[in-house]
Motif scaffolding. Structure first.
Motif, PDB file in Angstrom:
ATOM      1  N   GLU A  11      37.335   4.087  20.286  1.00 12.44           N
ATOM      2  CA  GLU A  11      38.150   4.373  21.466  1.00 12.44           C
ATOM      3  C   GLU A  11      39.646   4.357  21.149  1.00 12.44           C
ATOM      4  O   GLU A  11      40.443   4.903  21.908  1.00 12.44           O
ATOM      5  CB  GLU A  11      37.840   3.363  22.574  1.00 12.44           C
ATOM      6  CG  GLU A  11      36.440   3.511  23.139  1.00 12.44           C
ATOM      7  CD  GLU A  11      36.138   2.481  24.215  1.00 12.44           C
ATOM      8  OE1 GLU A  11      37.080   1.853  24.747  1.00 12.44           O
ATOM      9  OE2 GLU A  11      34.960   2.312  24.526  1.00 12.44           O
ATOM     10  N   MET A  12      40.020   3.729  20.042  1.00 14.73           N
ATOM     11  CA  MET A  12      41.429   3.647  19.668  1.00 14.73           C
ATOM     12  C   MET A  12      41.863   4.798  18.752  1.00 14.73           C
ATOM     13  O   MET A  12      43.022   4.893  18.382  1.00 14.73           O
ATOM     14  CB  MET A  12      41.705   2.310  18.961  1.00 14.73           C
ATOM     15  CG  MET A  12      41.461   1.094  19.839  1.00 14.73           C
ATOM     16  SD  MET A  12      42.554   1.052  21.266  1.00 14.73           S
ATOM     17  CE  MET A  12      44.092   0.670  20.483  1.00 14.73           C
ATOM     18  N   GLU A  13      40.934   5.678  18.393  1.00 10.83           N
ATOM     19  CA  GLU A  13      41.246   6.747  17.450  1.00 10.83           C
ATOM     20  C   GLU A  13      42.376   7.651  17.937  1.00 10.83           C
ATOM     21  O   GLU A  13      43.291   7.986  17.190  1.00 10.83           O
ATOM     22  CB  GLU A  13      40.007   7.591  17.153  1.00 10.83           C
ATOM     23  CG  GLU A  13      40.260   8.594  16.042  1.00 10.83           C
ATOM     24  CD  GLU A  13      39.003   9.341  15.646  1.00 10.83           C
ATOM     25  OE1 GLU A  13      39.152  10.293  14.872  1.00 10.83           O
ATOM     26  OE2 GLU A  13      37.900   8.997  16.099  1.00 10.83           O
ATOM     27  N   ALA A  14      42.352   8.044  19.205  1.00  6.39           N
ATOM     28  CA  ALA A  14      43.398   8.922  19.740  1.00  6.39           C
ATOM     29  C   ALA A  14      44.755   8.219  19.715  1.00  6.39           C
ATOM     30  O   ALA A  14      45.773   8.829  19.349  1.00  6.39           O
ATOM     31  CB  ALA A  14      43.047   9.360  21.157  1.00  6.39           C
ATOM     32  N   SER A  16      45.604   5.801  17.710  1.00  3.10           N
ATOM     33  CA  SER A  16      45.958   5.661  16.300  1.00  3.10           C
ATOM     34  C   SER A  16      46.583   6.947  15.753  1.00  3.10           C
ATOM     35  O   SER A  16      47.586   6.900  15.040  1.00  3.10           O
ATOM     36  CB  SER A  16      44.718   5.287  15.494  1.00  3.10           C
ATOM     37  OG  SER A  16      45.010   5.248  14.133  1.00  3.10           O
ATOM     38  N   LEU A  17      46.001   8.086  16.088  1.00  2.00           N
ATOM     39  CA  LEU A  17      46.546   9.368  15.626  1.00  2.00           C
ATOM     40  C   LEU A  17      47.952   9.599  16.168  1.00  2.00           C
ATOM     41  O   LEU A  17      48.845  10.067  15.450  1.00  2.00           O
ATOM     42  CB  LEU A  17      45.617  10.514  16.021  1.00  2.00           C
ATOM     43  CG  LEU A  17      44.298  10.591  15.259  1.00  2.00           C
ATOM     44  CD1 LEU A  17      43.388  11.659  15.865  1.00  2.00           C
ATOM     45  CD2 LEU A  17      44.553  10.876  13.783  1.00  2.00           C
ATOM     46  N   LYS A  18      48.150   9.275  17.430  1.00  2.00           N
ATOM     47  CA  LYS A  18      49.472   9.448  18.036  1.00  2.00           C
ATOM     48  C   LYS A  18      50.488   8.512  17.372  1.00  2.00           C
ATOM     49  O   LYS A  18      51.610   8.915  17.063  1.00  2.00           O
ATOM     50  CB  LYS A  18      49.417   9.187  19.533  1.00  2.00           C
ATOM     51  CG  LYS A  18      50.738   9.429  20.219  1.00  2.00           C
ATOM     52  CD  LYS A  18      50.639   9.330  21.712  1.00  2.00           C
ATOM     53  CE  LYS A  18      52.010   9.632  22.292  1.00  2.00           C
ATOM     54  NZ  LYS A  18      52.030   9.617  23.719  1.00  2.00           N
ATOM     55  N   LEU A  19      50.071   7.286  17.136  1.00  2.00           N
ATOM     56  CA  LEU A  19      50.955   6.310  16.514  1.00  2.00           C
ATOM     57  C   LEU A  19      51.326   6.723  15.086  1.00  2.00           C
ATOM     58  O   LEU A  19      52.470   6.587  14.669  1.00  2.00           O
ATOM     59  CB  LEU A  19      50.275   4.933  16.507  1.00  2.00           C
ATOM     60  CG  LEU A  19      51.131   3.720  16.194  1.00  2.00           C
ATOM     61  CD1 LEU A  19      52.316   3.628  17.145  1.00  2.00           C
ATOM     62  CD2 LEU A  19      50.296   2.450  16.267  1.00  2.00           C
ATOM     63  N   ARG A  20      50.369   7.270  14.352  1.00  2.00           N
ATOM     64  CA  ARG A  20      50.636   7.720  12.984  1.00  2.00           C
ATOM     65  C   ARG A  20      51.670   8.835  12.931  1.00  2.00           C
ATOM     66  O   ARG A  20      52.357   8.994  11.933  1.00  2.00           O
ATOM     67  CB  ARG A  20      49.353   8.182  12.307  1.00  2.00           C
ATOM     68  CG  ARG A  20      48.536   7.024  11.815  1.00  2.00           C
ATOM     69  CD  ARG A  20      47.392   7.508  10.965  1.00  2.00           C
ATOM     70  NE  ARG A  20      46.216   6.757  11.369  1.00  2.00           N
ATOM     71  CZ  ARG A  20      44.987   7.159  11.232  1.00  2.00           C
ATOM     72  NH1 ARG A  20      44.722   8.330  10.702  1.00  2.00           N
ATOM     73  NH2 ARG A  20      43.987   6.401  11.607  1.00  2.00           N
ATOM     74  N   SER A  21      51.774   9.632  13.975  1.00  2.00           N
ATOM     75  CA  SER A  21      52.801  10.681  13.991  1.00  2.00           C
ATOM     76  C   SER A  21      54.127  10.137  14.540  1.00  2.00           C
ATOM     77  O   SER A  21      55.193  10.598  14.148  1.00  2.00           O
ATOM     78  CB  SER A  21      52.343  11.880  14.813  1.00  2.00           C
ATOM     79  OG  SER A  21      52.210  11.531  16.171  1.00  2.00           O
TER      80      SER A  21
END
Length: 192
Positions: A11-14, A16-21
């Motif tokens: 559930e945290m994948e989205a 995480s992706l936003k945070l990585r950018s």
């Protein structure tokens, strides 16, 4: 002994992706004018201990400011002599080379030629006999340079060399990770 096991939450994948950018963008926004904002008490203590441990006289954090570098933080009082004032060329000299290459460097004192690429020595009124520098890299983005300077003094042996490059690189790496932690905490709302 129980081992800590961390299983990624789907559930945290989205998030995480936003945070990585978002995090590299935050790193790119750091410059000479705001780099000192992320040098909190803990980071400053680590930097001061680095100066003590290496035996150098001053540690400088250089940040990018347009086409040059400015001193963003100094371990030596009075800081207002150099912070925001002392500059280094953005294309030539030790600071620029370390920033571009993202590699530590410690040229022999005779090859430093600091007067050719920086206003720093004139502002301190002392001769810099050696300098060692390492990049500050946050989220794979160079944001500044950490340099350690030794000044000429009556009892200084001219053959004295700087600290091992790995010591300076470790100090820069630890500083980078502590600043990354602050940016992550700010991005997820754990730090105001």
């Amino acid at each position: 002994m129980d081992r800590l096991v961390i299983v990624p939450d789907d559930e945290m994948e989205a998030v995480s992706l936003k945070l990585r950018s978002q995090l590299p963008a935050l790193a790119r926004a750091l410059c000479a004018e705001n780099l000192s904002d992320v040098i909190d008490h803990a980071v400053a203590r680590i930097l001061h201990r680095g100066v003590e441990r290496t035996g150098f006289d001053e540690l400088i954090v250089w940040g990018k400011s347009g086409r040059r570098f400015l001193v963003a933080w100094s371990s030596l009082a009075p800081e207002d002599e150099v912070v925001g004032i002392a500059s280094a060329d953005g294309m030539e000299g030790l600071v620029a080379r370390v920033f571009r290459s993202e590699r530590s460097e410690s040229p022999p004192g005779g090859e430093l030629d600091m007067d050719e690429w920086s206003s720093f020595p004139g502002l301190r009124g002392r001769l810099v006999v050696s300098m060692t520098a390492s990049p500050l890299v946050l989220f794979d983005t160079a944001v500044g340079v950490l340099s350690l300077s030794r000044y000429q003094s009556a009892g200084l042996d001219a053959s004295v060399t700087g600290p091992d490059l790995s010591d300076v690189a470790e100090l820069a790496l630890l500083t980078s990770r502590l600043i990354e932690d602050q940016l992550i905490r700010a991005a997820i709302g754990l730090k105001q």
